[in-house]
Design an enzyme around this catalytic site. Structure first.
Site, mmCIF file in Angstrom:
data_model
loop_
_atom_site.group_PDB
_atom_site.id
_atom_site.type_symbol
_atom_site.label_atom_id
_atom_site.label_comp_id
_atom_site.label_asym_id
_atom_site.label_seq_id
_atom_site.Cartn_x
_atom_site.Cartn_y
_atom_site.Cartn_z
ATOM 1 C CB CYS A 100 -0.905 -0.031 1.232
ATOM 2 S SG CYS A 100 -1.885 1.448 1.459
ATOM 3 C CB CYS A 104 2.566 20.382 4.503
ATOM 4 S SG CYS A 104 2.354 21.056 2.856
#
Ligand code: SAH
Length: 461
Positions: free
Chosen positions: A85, A415
């Site tokens: 994933c 971020c």
């Protein structure tokens, strides 16, 4: 030298390797005859046998053949989808080590990219490392054998990994996925095939307000006409009383973008509500809302501390999104001005201000650099500026216009530590020093880290 290195390591070699560090993408790295060897899923301190799968002139990539001695930071991975994933990077490393890595990542960016030696004060966390996300977008696909896959994309790919109960999402989301799968099978609702561009069902998109408990389920389909969609709505509504909205999003484009702007409310209000920093927010399918609200509150609290508002200041919230940072600080400011490039976000920001009875906040839809320049030239005195740009950071124009306003304080929320450090170096050239840096772990188990920095003007001596 590089020729010698090449001859040392070949594809399919198996080597003993000690992992000594993590890259910013979360891969473990060790050295073999001074060549960097990257091995995903390893932890600093692991001693492994690595099977080499790629050799370049100055680095190699391997996979774990065997762990000879595990790192003291290694933990048992609790998710079957982890190795394939593309979501989490750290399900095999303890959380303290993950936090240390993230703090160091921010520190390294400041010293190496920014040439700034201010020490990162601390890394803050809401402490919740599981099920902290309030939003998931699950792609749906079908195998050639006819098995439905619902989950997440594999790393750097569009191959869907079947993963129904992601440990970052609320537990009840899995139930809704099962209901959609059963309904699609029962009524012959086709699954979208990205290659052939055929089929109806593309994504299942779910949001939850953590404070209110309200849930929205959005089905992304290639057509407005979906057989027996009302049956699906009935099934979902009867499965959970907290469901407040069921929406159909029609996306027929051949695109990576999950949602189109075409939303049809099938049932309920079409939106949910949640709270952040004591304020109410209306969340529509397309509106931005922080995915880890507990983490966001910690970040905003630190940003407010750095802004140090006394009630007399005019605050400029550049890149304001739906206004959450500016609105959360409005009660301590004389005036708040928010600027954001997306019109829908500005509409939401205005509505959020109204809903919360905030009268001292204005919002403008504009490009940050143009707006900053105009405000600076208009002579409006700006005391404190909050910057929260996307990953690419601020352009030089924005930095110039911001410094021209000569604010008392700049609170920079970011971020991306690399662009933050780069921009802080630019601010430094204009006399604004980075006084304090705090990292906040808003996205446990991933490599992402938020940072908030306080910059003030230091008189040049
Ligand atoms: N401060 C908000 C959103 C930050 S995300 C919050 O905490 O929720 C960054 C925002 O910058 C996004 O909403 C994006 O639409 C906006 N943006 C991107 N480029 C911009 C530009 N050139 N000018 C103004 N806003 C921009």
């Amino acid at each position: 030298m590089s020729k010698k290195r090449e001859s040392v390591l070949k594809k399919n070699d198996e080597i003993n390797l000690e992992i000594t560090a993590l890259t910013s993408q979360g891969s473990g790295v060790g050295r073999f005859n001074s060549m960097a060897v990257f091995v995903e899923g390893t932890a600093p301190g692991d001693l492994i046998i690595a099977h080499i799968i790629l050799v370049k002139s100055n680095y190699a990539v391997g996979i774990i053949k065997k762990i000879l001695k595990p790192s003291k930071h290694r933990i048992v991975c609790d998710c079957g989808a982890f190795s394939s994933c593309g979501g989490c990077s750290f399900r095999h490393i303890d959380y303290d080590e993950e936090l240390a890595f993230k703090k160091q990542r921010v520190q390294d960016a400041f010293s190496r990219i920014g040439g700034i030696d201010t020490q990162v004060k601390e890394i803050l966390t809401a402490g919740k490392v599981e099920r902290y996300r309030n939003k998931a977008q699950y792609p749906v696909a079908m195998t050639p054998e006819g098995k439905t896959l619902i989950g997440f994309y594999a790393k750097k790919s569009h191959r869907v990994i079947d993963c129904r109960d992601c440990l970052l999402q609320p537990e009840e989301f899995e139930t809704f996925l099962r209901i959609v799968e059963k309904w699609a099978a029962q009524y012959g609702v086709t699954i979208y095939n990205e290659k052939e561009k055929k089929g109806l069902l593309r994504h299942i998109y779910i949001r939850k307000g953590f404070k209110t408990g309200q849930i929205m389920i959005c089905i992304v389909s290639t057509s407005r006409v979906v057989p027996k969609i009302e049956k699906l709505a009935d099934e979902l509504i009867s499965s959970n009383v907290n469901i407040k909205s069921i929406v159909l999003n029609v996306n027929s484009e051949d695109t990576n973008v999950v949602l189109s702007t075409d939303c049809i409310t099938l049932w309920g209000s079409g939106f949910i509500e949640d709270e952040l920093c004591g304020l109410k927010f209306k969340i529509s399918p397309l509106s931005f809302f922080q995915v880890n609200p507990e983490g966001a509150e910690i970040l905003y609290k630190k940003a407010a501390e750095y802004a140090a508002l006394s009630g007399e200041e005019t605050l400029l919230d550049l890149y304001c999104g739906t206004g959450t940072i500016g609105l959360s600080m409005a009660k301590n400011a004389k005036r708040v001005i928010g600027v954001e490039i997306i019109p829908q976000a500005i509409e939401d920001a205005k509505e959020n201000a109204k809903e919360n009875g905030i009268c001292n906040a204005e919002f403008f839809c504009d490009d940050a650099s143009g707006a900053a320049k105009r405000i600076s030239e208009s002579g409006t005195k700006i005391d404190v500026i909050v910057l929260d740009p996307p990953r690419k950071g601020c352009s030089k124009d924005v930095i110039e216009a911001v410094t021209a306003m000569n604010p008392k304080r700049i609170v920079y929320v970011s971020c991306d530590p690399a662009t933050l450090a780069r921009d802080c170096a630019e601010f430094k050239k204009a006399g604004f020093e980075t006084d304090e840096i705090t990292a906040v772990d808003m996205f446990p188990r991933t490599t992402h880290v938020e940072t908030v920095a306080l910059l003030t003007y230091h008189r040049q001596s």
